[in-house]
Design a protein around this motif. Structure first.
Motif, PDB file in Angstrom:
ATOM      1  N   ALA A  31       0.849  -1.190   0.000  1.00  7.65           N
ATOM      2  CA  ALA A  31       0.000   0.000   0.000  1.00  7.65           C
ATOM      3  C   ALA A  31       0.885   1.241   0.000  1.00  7.65           C
ATOM      4  O   ALA A  31       1.959   1.244   0.610  1.00  7.65           O
ATOM      5  CB  ALA A  31      -0.908   0.007   1.216  1.00  7.65           C
ATOM      6  N   GLU A  45      -4.031   7.468  -1.677  1.00  6.98           N
ATOM      7  CA  GLU A  45      -3.783   6.243  -0.920  1.00  6.98           C
ATOM      8  C   GLU A  45      -4.057   5.116  -1.906  1.00  6.98           C
ATOM      9  O   GLU A  45      -5.137   5.039  -2.481  1.00  6.98           O
ATOM     10  CB  GLU A  45      -4.709   6.141   0.286  1.00  6.98           C
ATOM     11  CG  GLU A  45      -4.480   7.252   1.296  1.00  6.98           C
ATOM     12  CD  GLU A  45      -5.476   7.190   2.438  1.00  6.98           C
ATOM     13  OE1 GLU A  45      -6.066   6.115   2.677  1.00  6.98           O
ATOM     14  OE2 GLU A  45      -5.662   8.231   3.082  1.00  6.98           O
ATOM     15  N   TYR A  47      -4.188   1.101  -2.634  1.00 10.04           N
ATOM     16  CA  TYR A  47      -4.332  -0.194  -1.970  1.00 10.04           C
ATOM     17  C   TYR A  47      -4.474  -1.314  -2.995  1.00 10.04           C
ATOM     18  O   TYR A  47      -5.555  -1.489  -3.556  1.00 10.04           O
ATOM     19  CB  TYR A  47      -5.574  -0.205  -1.070  1.00 10.04           C
ATOM     20  CG  TYR A  47      -5.561   0.816   0.034  1.00 10.04           C
ATOM     21  CD1 TYR A  47      -4.954   0.540   1.255  1.00 10.04           C
ATOM     22  CD2 TYR A  47      -6.167   2.060  -0.128  1.00 10.04           C
ATOM     23  CE1 TYR A  47      -4.955   1.475   2.287  1.00 10.04           C
ATOM     24  CE2 TYR A  47      -6.176   3.003   0.890  1.00 10.04           C
ATOM     25  CZ  TYR A  47      -5.571   2.702   2.096  1.00 10.04           C
ATOM     26  OH  TYR A  47      -5.574   3.627   3.106  1.00 10.04           O
ATOM     27  N   ARG A  49      -5.310  -4.932  -4.222  1.00 10.01           N
ATOM     28  CA  ARG A  49      -6.235  -5.936  -3.694  1.00 10.01           C
ATOM     29  C   ARG A  49      -5.786  -7.328  -4.112  1.00 10.01           C
ATOM     30  O   ARG A  49      -5.062  -7.491  -5.100  1.00 10.01           O
ATOM     31  CB  ARG A  49      -7.647  -5.659  -4.211  1.00 10.01           C
ATOM     32  CG  ARG A  49      -8.240  -4.374  -3.660  1.00 10.01           C
ATOM     33  CD  ARG A  49      -9.582  -4.119  -4.264  1.00 10.01           C
ATOM     34  NE  ARG A  49     -10.335  -3.109  -3.523  1.00 10.01           N
ATOM     35  CZ  ARG A  49     -11.478  -2.609  -3.932  1.00 10.01           C
ATOM     36  NH1 ARG A  49     -12.027  -3.012  -5.069  1.00 10.01           N
ATOM     37  NH2 ARG A  49     -12.105  -1.708  -3.226  1.00 10.01           N
TER      38      ARG A  49
END
Length: 197
Positions: A31, A45, A47, A49
């Motif tokens: 991340a 941000e 992230y 998956r």
């Protein structure tokens, strides 16, 4: 507003004869929490998956919705992403990845309401007027980061009667309640504080 990018195919060049159908680019699971990017007005941000897609938030441009609008039902049925913010986030992310810049495909665009108290501090503590009821909510975008310390503080409060790890006075759930009149005795934020005469 947030966006989700599909995992690109493994080949970085279009029409590569050696590209195997079904091969997919491996997405690193790290991340990223990026600083302010004044070029796009974002602080992304990022992230990754497990399915290889990438969820991105921190897009900026959030609107404050006054409580009277919320009471009238604003955004209850529909909350659309701002196209300008989607473009800004997409452009910012493309500068971070040659692969996504060349072959990235935006999969999903979404927006939501993120409840936040007027002072941007969470509600943590006993719910006034109810026995055995507690709240730990309204952490804005910091809920994930603050979860361990908030969880510990609330556990201490519930099991031991007070939090030793965090001073919860600043997060008092009743700090915005109006004073309740009536009844005998002095009240503080609707709660009896003694001197029942």
């Amino acid at each position: 507003t947030s966006i989700v990018w599909k995992r690109p195919s493994s080949s970085l060049t279009d029409g590569d004869e050696n590209e195997n159908e079904g091969d997919e680019f491996v997405v690193d699971g790290t991340a990223l929490f990026c600083g302010e990017d004044d070029r796009f007005g974002t602080h992304l941000e990022v992230y990754p998956r497990p399915d290889g897609s990438i969820y991105i938030c921190g897009i900026g441009g959030s609107d404050y919705i006054p409580s009277d609008e919320l009471k009238r039902g604003a955004y209850r049925e529909e909350c659309n992403a701002k196209e300008s913010r989607v473009d800004a986030a997409s452009n910012a992310f493309r500068t971070m990845s040659n692969t996504y810049n060349a072959k990235g495909t935006l999969e999903k665009v979404q927006a939501c309401m993120r409840p936040c108290p007027p002072d941007a501090m969470p509600y943590m503590g006993k719910i006034p007027g109810y026995e055995g009821a507690y709240v730990n909510a309204g952490h804005n975008c910091w809920g994930i980061a603050w979860a361990p310390s908030c969880g510990l503080a609330m556990t201490e409060l519930i099991l031991e009667g007070e939090s030793r790890s965090v001073d919860l006075r600043y997060f008092d759930p009743s700090r915005f309640t109006t004073k309740v009149g009536g009844g005998r005795g002095r009240k503080r934020r609707g709660q009896s504080v003694g001197e029942q005469w």
